[in-house]
Design a protein around this motif. Structure first.
Motif, PDB file in Angstrom:
ATOM      1  N   ALA A 129       0.806  -1.161   0.176  1.00  0.00           N
ATOM      2  CA  ALA A 129      -0.014   0.065  -0.034  1.00  0.00           C
ATOM      3  C   ALA A 129       0.989   1.351  -0.068  1.00  0.00           C
ATOM      4  CB  ALA A 129      -0.880  -0.054   1.215  1.00  0.00           C
ATOM      5  N   ALA A 130       0.867   2.070  -1.048  1.00  0.00           N
ATOM      6  CA  ALA A 130       1.683   3.130  -1.372  1.00  0.00           C
ATOM      7  C   ALA A 130       1.162   4.481  -1.585  1.00  0.00           C
ATOM      8  CB  ALA A 130       2.540   2.783  -2.382  1.00  0.00           C
ATOM      9  N   ASP A 131       2.090   5.318  -1.623  1.00  0.00           N
ATOM     10  CA  ASP A 131       1.591   6.803  -1.931  1.00  0.00           C
ATOM     11  C   ASP A 131       2.852   7.326  -2.766  1.00  0.00           C
ATOM     12  OD1 ASP A 131       3.440   8.148  -0.272  1.00  0.00           O
ATOM     13  OD2 ASP A 131       1.809   8.058   1.333  1.00  0.00           O
ATOM     14  N   TYR A 132       2.513   8.126  -3.668  1.00  0.00           N
ATOM     15  CA  TYR A 132       3.502   9.151  -4.261  1.00  0.00           C
ATOM     16  C   TYR A 132       3.859  10.178  -3.443  1.00  0.00           C
ATOM     17  CZ  TYR A 132       2.100   6.459  -8.588  1.00  0.00           C
ATOM     18  OH  TYR A 132       1.716   5.165  -9.432  1.00  0.00           O
ATOM     19  N   THR A 135       2.492  13.675  -2.483  1.00  0.00           N
ATOM     20  CA  THR A 135       1.141  14.003  -3.429  1.00  0.00           C
ATOM     21  C   THR A 135       0.251  13.383  -2.273  1.00  0.00           C
ATOM     22  OG1 THR A 135       0.813  11.713  -4.358  1.00  0.00           O
ATOM     23  CG2 THR A 135       2.442  13.569  -5.396  1.00  0.00           C
ATOM     24  N   ALA A 136      -1.096  13.502  -2.882  1.00  0.00           N
ATOM     25  CA  ALA A 136      -2.322  12.773  -2.243  1.00  0.00           C
ATOM     26  C   ALA A 136      -2.677  11.677  -3.019  1.00  0.00           C
ATOM     27  CB  ALA A 136      -3.369  13.881  -2.001  1.00  0.00           C
ATOM     28  N   LEU A 137      -1.903  11.175  -3.740  1.00  0.00           N
ATOM     29  CA  LEU A 137      -2.255  10.079  -4.518  1.00  0.00           C
ATOM     30  C   LEU A 137      -1.887   8.746  -3.858  1.00  0.00           C
ATOM     31  CD1 LEU A 137      -1.093  11.542  -8.092  1.00  0.00           C
ATOM     32  CD2 LEU A 137      -3.345  11.057  -7.313  1.00  0.00           C
ATOM     33  N   ALA A 138      -2.808   7.758  -3.543  1.00  0.00           N
ATOM     34  CA  ALA A 138      -2.548   6.612  -2.954  1.00  0.00           C
ATOM     35  C   ALA A 138      -2.790   5.405  -4.035  1.00  0.00           C
ATOM     36  CB  ALA A 138      -3.657   6.276  -1.874  1.00  0.00           C
ATOM     37  N   TYR A 139      -1.771   4.397  -3.801  1.00  0.00           N
ATOM     38  CA  TYR A 139      -2.194   3.389  -4.875  1.00  0.00           C
ATOM     39  C   TYR A 139      -1.733   2.016  -4.175  1.00  0.00           C
ATOM     40  CZ  TYR A 139       2.836   3.706  -5.920  1.00  0.00           C
ATOM     41  OH  TYR A 139       4.401   3.633  -5.883  1.00  0.00           O
ATOM     42  N   ALA A 140      -1.871   0.966  -4.996  1.00  0.00           N
ATOM     43  CA  ALA A 140      -1.085  -0.437  -4.164  1.00  0.00           C
ATOM     44  C   ALA A 140      -0.642  -1.131  -5.493  1.00  0.00           C
ATOM     45  CB  ALA A 140      -2.276  -1.001  -3.558  1.00  0.00           C
TER      46      ALA A 140
ATOM     47  N   ALA B 187      -7.430  10.535 -11.403  1.00  0.00           N
ATOM     48  CA  ALA B 187      -6.403   9.844 -10.542  1.00  0.00           C
ATOM     49  C   ALA B 187      -5.857   8.654 -11.351  1.00  0.00           C
ATOM     50  CB  ALA B 187      -7.161   9.578  -9.243  1.00  0.00           C
ATOM     51  N   SER B 190      -4.902   5.285  -9.074  1.00  0.00           N
ATOM     52  CA  SER B 190      -4.696   5.855  -7.959  1.00  0.00           C
ATOM     53  C   SER B 190      -6.201   6.408  -7.389  1.00  0.00           C
ATOM     54  CB  SER B 190      -3.747   6.988  -7.704  1.00  0.00           C
ATOM     55  OG  SER B 190      -2.603   6.576  -8.352  1.00  0.00           O
ATOM     56  N   ILE B 191      -6.111   6.611  -6.025  1.00  0.00           N
ATOM     57  CA  ILE B 191      -7.140   7.202  -5.438  1.00  0.00           C
ATOM     58  C   ILE B 191      -6.542   8.914  -5.045  1.00  0.00           C
ATOM     59  CG2 ILE B 191      -8.760   7.656  -3.319  1.00  0.00           C
ATOM     60  CD1 ILE B 191      -9.145   4.648  -3.527  1.00  0.00           C
ATOM     61  N   ASP B 192      -7.178   9.816  -5.438  1.00  0.00           N
ATOM     62  CA  ASP B 192      -6.788  11.157  -4.834  1.00  0.00           C
ATOM     63  C   ASP B 192      -7.262  11.403  -3.562  1.00  0.00           C
ATOM     64  OD1 ASP B 192      -6.186  13.745  -4.524  1.00  0.00           O
ATOM     65  OD2 ASP B 192      -6.999  14.252  -6.503  1.00  0.00           O
ATOM     66  N   ALA B 193      -6.329  11.451  -2.302  1.00  0.00           N
ATOM     67  CA  ALA B 193      -6.910  11.570  -1.025  1.00  0.00           C
ATOM     68  C   ALA B 193      -7.361  12.943  -0.772  1.00  0.00           C
ATOM     69  CB  ALA B 193      -5.800  10.956  -0.173  1.00  0.00           C
ATOM     70  N   SER B 194      -7.032  14.013  -1.617  1.00  0.00           N
ATOM     71  CA  SER B 194      -7.348  15.516  -1.181  1.00  0.00           C
ATOM     72  C   SER B 194      -8.912  15.516  -1.833  1.00  0.00           C
ATOM     73  CB  SER B 194      -6.453  16.150  -2.374  1.00  0.00           C
ATOM     74  OG  SER B 194      -6.718  17.575  -2.062  1.00  0.00           O
ATOM     75  N   ALA B 206      -2.764  10.234   2.202  1.00  0.00           N
ATOM     76  CA  ALA B 206      -2.648   9.256   1.030  1.00  0.00           C
ATOM     77  C   ALA B 206      -2.130   7.912   1.709  1.00  0.00           C
ATOM     78  CB  ALA B 206      -1.386   9.795  -0.023  1.00  0.00           C
ATOM     79  N   PHE B 207      -1.371   7.997   2.394  1.00  0.00           N
ATOM     80  CA  PHE B 207      -0.998   6.630   2.992  1.00  0.00           C
ATOM     81  C   PHE B 207      -2.247   5.831   3.739  1.00  0.00           C
ATOM     82  CE2 PHE B 207       1.084   3.623   5.708  1.00  0.00           C
ATOM     83  CZ  PHE B 207       1.921   3.001   4.969  1.00  0.00           C
ATOM     84  N   THR B 209      -5.321   6.378   3.061  1.00  0.00           N
ATOM     85  CA  THR B 209      -6.042   5.869   1.913  1.00  0.00           C
ATOM     86  C   THR B 209      -5.620   4.655   1.333  1.00  0.00           C
ATOM     87  OG1 THR B 209      -6.714   8.403   1.766  1.00  0.00           O
ATOM     88  CG2 THR B 209      -7.237   6.844  -0.142  1.00  0.00           C
ATOM     89  N   ALA B 210      -4.304   4.426   1.190  1.00  0.00           N
ATOM     90  CA  ALA B 210      -3.891   3.406   0.492  1.00  0.00           C
ATOM     91  C   ALA B 210      -4.152   2.247   1.311  1.00  0.00           C
ATOM     92  CB  ALA B 210      -2.306   3.465   0.362  1.00  0.00           C
ATOM     93  N   LEU B 316      -3.791  16.858  -8.316  1.00  0.00           N
ATOM     94  CA  LEU B 316      -2.575  16.222  -9.407  1.00  0.00           C
ATOM     95  C   LEU B 316      -2.907  14.942 -10.030  1.00  0.00           C
ATOM     96  CD1 LEU B 316       0.625  16.318 -10.311  1.00  0.00           C
ATOM     97  CD2 LEU B 316       1.028  14.969  -8.507  1.00  0.00           C
TER      98      LEU B 316
END
Lengths: 197, 327
Positions: A129-132, A135-140, B187, B190-194, B206-207, B209-210, B316
């Motif tokens: 489980a990660a983020d860039y 940024t506010a971008l979460a991904y996995a 996004a 990804s999911i934009d947590a903002s 973001a973390f 949310t992930a 972003l």
């Protein structure tokens, strides 16, 4: 791909537990840090190098047939990649990961008063489980791992041992339409319960 | 004793090893001397004086002028269009003209003006839904609302992508200083947590949310194509208005620009977070997002209420790719 990872993991788990002999189960706990040199690429984008590291806590079960089963929880962090001459790069990222590995440990090689060396090779998968970063971008993402290693076992008391280990993990990450191959060099310390030399 | 000594040595070595790795990662990008050799082209638009006077803005042409000046000073070939020049047809023609550029080129599109979000149930706007850029000719003189008859003059994300599809270069940056513009910054996997409305909803990291959406994100990740898409920063969420700027009456900073563009311009000088000598799109986003949060937190409730001003944050687009914006 996830189904393949799950199937491989279950295969290792079932073989290890099914053939283990009662009474000789051995558990290790360990802490390790690795330096990584991830290389990311995509179909129409260049391959660019990052620098990264991970920190892991591991719990390992050694069966009587030298087939360890290993669960790790870790933190991984990578810098942004280098910049291509066209101004392209890949983002930095960080994540929390769970790894499941199994493989084979070769017979211990005694090295006098130092204890014994155990060479082994592990393979398996991880999900992260990660983020860039920033940024506010979460991904996995999932990944595949191949990890040769050598451990030094030192007896510290009745039924237990400890020692450092060195590993050279190679991880292939399937990240958001890109691929990242991350060779690394890891150093860890493990404490073995119920050891038998 | 021997084991304790070796354990101590190992512990020291382990810590040194971990510290060396962490330091190397921190310094990784700093060590690189970045020289960008790609040809770079920028289309810059600012609309302040819309038809009539009811929907005019204050600083959007200032925004376009300053962005154009900054980019030109860094070697970008800039074409700027303002006010009545910035029509949908003109913007389309400009973008489609980029088809002749080489695949090595980097393309930047900047727009400062009105943006809007059309609700699926909005009366008279059948067939229109989501975020839109409002060019000069999408406003009807004498009206202070968007009129359905002007809807065909709005620019949607799919319009923009269709116009860009003819370009050989896929290294495209889009920067939008307008309201409701996050629909242009998908996004992806990804999911934009903002949050899309920062003033109404809590913001999670973001973390977190992930972790919370782990399974969903793994499925999205598997479906990601890896095809190059424009890298976009929008000034505001889908449900947010971006603020046209402060002349000193809102907060203590005299901006003379839209708030987003003010900090985006500052990012050119201060946004190099890792010290490698360039500011990437991600770094520019991070700098503006942090700066707008700090600016907003410095406002009093009275100021916010007096201006009917809501908080907003930039967004972003997703994906692992990034591009150098300022160098």
């Amino acid at each position: 791909m996830l189904r393949t990872l799950t199937a491989i993991s279950l295969l290792f788990l079932s073989s290890a537990f099914a053939r283990a002999q009662p009474g000789v189960q051995q558990f290790n706990v360990d802490l390790a840090a690795s330096g990584l040199l991830p290389v990311t690429w995509a179909s129409d984008s260049p391959a660019l190098v990052h620098l990264g590291f991970d920190l892991k806590f591991g719990l390992e079960y050694d069966s009587a047939i030298s087939v360890p089963v290993r669960l790790e929880i870790g933190y991984i962090r990578s810098s942004a990649s280098r910049v291509s001459r066209l101004g392209e790069l890949y983002k930095a990222w960080e994540g929390l990961r769970v790894d499941l590995l199994s493989g084979y440990d070769f017979a211990p090689r005694p090295i006098g008063r130092w204890g014994s060396l155990v060479f082994g090779i592990l393979g398996g998968g991880a999900i992260t489980a990660a983020d860039y970063s920033s940024t506010a971008l979460a991904y996995a993402y999932p990944s595949l791992i191949l990890e040769p290693r050598v451990a030094l076992n030192q007896r510290v008391g009745k039924g237990s041992a400890q020692g450092p280990w060195l590993a050279a993990p190679m991880e292939l990450m399937f990240r958001a339409g890109t691929r990242t191959l991350a060779p690394g060099l890891g150093l860890g310390w493990r404490y073995r319960l119920g050891a038998a030399f | 004793m021997r084991i304790e000594r070796s354990r101590g040595c190992f512990l020291a070595g382990f810590l040194a090893f971990a510290a060396a790795i962490a330091s190397a990662v921190s310094l990784a990008s700093c060590a690189q001397q970045v020289t960008i050799s790609a040809p770079r082209y920028a289309l810059v638009y600012g609309v302040r004086d819309y038809p009539g006077s009811l929907l005019d803005l204050s600083f959007t042409v200032n925004d376009a002028d300053s962005i154009a000046e900054l980019l030109a000073s860094q070697g970008w070939v800039v074409r700027e269009s303002t006010d009545s020049q910035a029509t949908k047809a003109k913007i389309r023609a400009d973008i489609e003209a980029l088809a002749s550029l080489s695949s090595d080129a980097t393309i930047l599109i900047y727009f400062s003006g009105h943006g809007t979000y059309i609700d699926p149930n909005a009366a008279g706007f059948s067939g229109y839904q989501g975020s839109y850029i409002v060019p000069y000719d999408a406003v009807l003189a004498g009206s202070n609302y968007l009129e359905p008859e002007k809807a065909p003059y709005l620019i949607s994300p799919s319009d923009l992508n269709a116009w860009l599809s003819g370009a050989a270069s896929k290294n495209v940056i889009v920067l939008l200083d307008c309201c409701n513009s996050a629909g242009f910054a998908p996004a992806g996997s990804s999911i934009d947590a903002s949050p899309q409305d920062y003033s109404q909803r809590p913001s999670y990291s973001a973390f977190a949310t992930a972790v919370a959406h782990f399974g969903e994100l793994l499925v999205s990740n598997a479906a990601a194509s890896g095809q190059k898409a424009p890298i976009v920063i929008s000034a505001a969420g889908i449900d947010e208005s971006s603020y046209d700027g402060s002349d000193g009456s809102l907060g203590s900073i005299v901006m003379n620009h839209g708030v987003f563009t003010y900090y985006l311009l500052n990012a050119g000088a201060e946004g190099d977070l890792n010290g490698d000598g360039v500011v990437t799109v991600t770094e520019a986003y991070a700098y503006t997002e942090k700066s707008i949060k700090a600016w907003y937190s410095g406002l009093t409730d009275a100021q916010i209420n007096f201006f009917g001003f809501n908080a907003f944050l930039p967004h972003l687009s997703g994906g692992a790719r990034d591009l150098v914006l300022f160098d």
